[in-house]
Design a protein around this motif. Sequence first.
Motif, PDB file in Angstrom:
ATOM      1  N   PRO A  59       0.841  -1.200   0.000  1.00 11.60           N
ATOM      2  CA  PRO A  59       0.000   0.000   0.000  1.00 11.60           C
ATOM      3  C   PRO A  59       0.881   1.257   0.000  1.00 11.60           C
ATOM      4  O   PRO A  59       1.916   1.299   0.659  1.00 11.60           O
ATOM      5  CB  PRO A  59      -0.787  -0.119   1.317  1.00 11.60           C
ATOM      6  N   ASP A  60       0.476   2.216  -0.754  1.00  9.22           N
ATOM      7  CA  ASP A  60       1.186   3.493  -0.893  1.00  9.22           C
ATOM      8  C   ASP A  60       2.509   3.403  -1.667  1.00  9.22           C
ATOM      9  O   ASP A  60       3.202   4.409  -1.800  1.00  9.22           O
ATOM     10  CB  ASP A  60       1.440   4.164   0.471  1.00  9.22           C
ATOM     11  N   ILE A  62       4.785   3.259  -4.962  1.00  4.51           N
ATOM     12  CA  ILE A  62       4.620   3.854  -6.285  1.00  4.51           C
ATOM     13  C   ILE A  62       5.593   3.193  -7.250  1.00  4.51           C
ATOM     14  O   ILE A  62       6.792   3.120  -6.975  1.00  4.51           O
ATOM     15  CB  ILE A  62       4.863   5.377  -6.240  1.00  4.51           C
ATOM     16  N   ASN A  80      10.664   4.440  -4.436  1.00  4.92           N
ATOM     17  CA  ASN A  80      11.328   4.601  -3.148  1.00  4.92           C
ATOM     18  C   ASN A  80      12.819   4.264  -3.225  1.00  4.92           C
ATOM     19  O   ASN A  80      13.657   5.096  -2.915  1.00  4.92           O
ATOM     20  CB  ASN A  80      10.645   3.749  -2.081  1.00  4.92           C
TER      21      ASN A  80
END
Length: 146
Positions: A59-60, A62, A80
């Motif tokens: 989740p979250d 990218i 990230n």
Amino acid sequence: MAAEAENVPIPSSCHCGAIKVTVPRLPQYTNYCQCTICRRYGVAWAYYHPDEVKIETKPDAITRQYIWGDRTASFNFCDNCGCMCYWWPLGPRPTDGEEYMMGVNTNNMDPEVLKYVDRKFSYSYVKVPMKAKDATHPEDLATYEH
């Protein structure tokens, strides 16, 4: 290597673990493509049909894309940690029986699992015909269709 070991799903992930890619079996070989983008990424591709590959993101997380040249593939990496995870074919699926494949970066896999897989350095994409000269890298040695 035993046939049963060749058909075991193989997981991979980016460095931070945000993107996980699982392939259904060992690749036939790993390809160190020497085109202008792949040699800079330092990737070792294994090829699979996209329907065979499972891609999961936390989740979250990218996944960023880089699309260049003839816009036939997107190179997908973790926003990230920056690890290149896979390339994805763009455009319509071929209808003439041509293979429809994607590339998975085997450098994100456990090297112990791949130690008996053949490695090759492919120069075949260095001079692949491109559709437009203005869409290529300045060091590209390709020929151009137009």
